[in-house]
Scaffold this motif. Sequence first.
Motif, PDB file in Angstrom:
ATOM      1  N   UNK A 112       0.516  -1.625  -0.390  1.00 52.22           N
ATOM      2  CA  UNK A 112      -0.282   0.133  -0.016  1.00 52.22           C
ATOM      3  C   UNK A 112       0.873   0.911   0.321  1.00 52.22           C
ATOM      4  N   UNK A 113       1.557   1.402   0.971  1.00 51.59           N
ATOM      5  CA  UNK A 113       3.089   2.990   0.823  1.00 51.59           C
ATOM      6  C   UNK A 113       3.647   2.700  -0.290  1.00 51.59           C
ATOM      7  N   UNK A 114       4.129   1.756  -1.208  1.00 51.52           N
ATOM      8  CA  UNK A 114       4.382   1.230  -2.478  1.00 51.52           C
ATOM      9  C   UNK A 114       3.556   2.471  -3.605  1.00 51.52           C
ATOM     10  N   UNK A 115       2.525   1.520  -3.269  1.00 48.23           N
ATOM     11  CA  UNK A 115       1.463   2.008  -4.427  1.00 48.23           C
ATOM     12  C   UNK A 115       1.159   3.112  -4.194  1.00 48.23           C
ATOM     13  N   UNK A 116       1.201   4.378  -2.592  1.00 50.71           N
ATOM     14  CA  UNK A 116       0.760   4.989  -2.648  1.00 50.71           C
ATOM     15  C   UNK A 116       1.586   6.234  -3.366  1.00 50.71           C
ATOM     16  N   UNK A 117       3.500   5.896  -2.918  1.00 48.72           N
ATOM     17  CA  UNK A 117       4.273   6.470  -3.421  1.00 48.72           C
ATOM     18  C   UNK A 117       3.981   7.090  -5.245  1.00 48.72           C
TER      19      UNK A 117
END
Length: 295
Positions: free
Chosen positions: A257-262
């Motif tokens: 989720x963090x990678x996708x948000x970034x």
Amino acid sequence: MYVHLDVVYAHRDGLDLRMHIIQPSGDASMLGWKQAFEGQHPCIAFVQGSGWREQALGSAMSYLCRFARRGYVIAIVQYRPSVLAPHPAQVHDAKTAVRWLRQHAGRYGIDADRITISGDSSGGHTALLVHATDGSSDLDAEPQAGPLHLSSAVAFYPPTDLTLMDHDDAVRDLLAGRRPSEDPEAARSASPAHRVDRGRRGPVLLVHGTADEVVPPEHSLLYAQAAVEAGLSCELVLVDGAGHGVWPALFNTEVADIVDSFLSSVAPQPVGSTALVGFEVSPGLREGNAQSKLP
């Protein structure tokens, strides 16, 4: 999703260099072939880690498929192993792979303006060097081909300072049989943390486990500090208690989720923009300021 296995993108040193390409798609049986694959998607060129040796090219595929489901084209990139070709061959190969993806963007539904270089461990090291030298002829087998125009870089537990790894045999092999203490200049030149500058490059995301004993998290902390000093945009995610490798603690839904948000937030960065955002990732996803942890 549709998976294209063993796509050859180059031939070097007697070896066909390949990719596995995971392409988002609809149901061709319901929509028809053209509609199932219509549209352009951001692309993640992922360099599979291996200690710079022969790669198990599909070892992270199940995790990377999560990103294909979220609308990314994933290209898992093979490089020449260090026993066949030491540094900078791996960087040369990754750059060639990115150029190949750009040239074949239409065939695989890739938005050529949104290509991210990524990788884990030695692949993360390679990805950061590709990012650091984008736009220059340095570490490039095809300097006349011009910049890669990468939109960003994402590196999982990357070695960023090889001078700290004098007793690592994989580093020795990468440096053509020399340990960093025997050729410190070559070790620094091959270290992403020593190559951060104020170039016109996209932002970087680092993900590292706090319990990594193979590549300690200090490597990512050192890179993040160098990025701050150079005025570059860098985010650091520290995964509490995670070790080295794909499973189980580091490659999880929260980190995805963090990678996708970034990646979703990546936009052209004005020269000299500065940001360091640090995360301590635990089951509760606690957020904190990592800058206070920098050496």
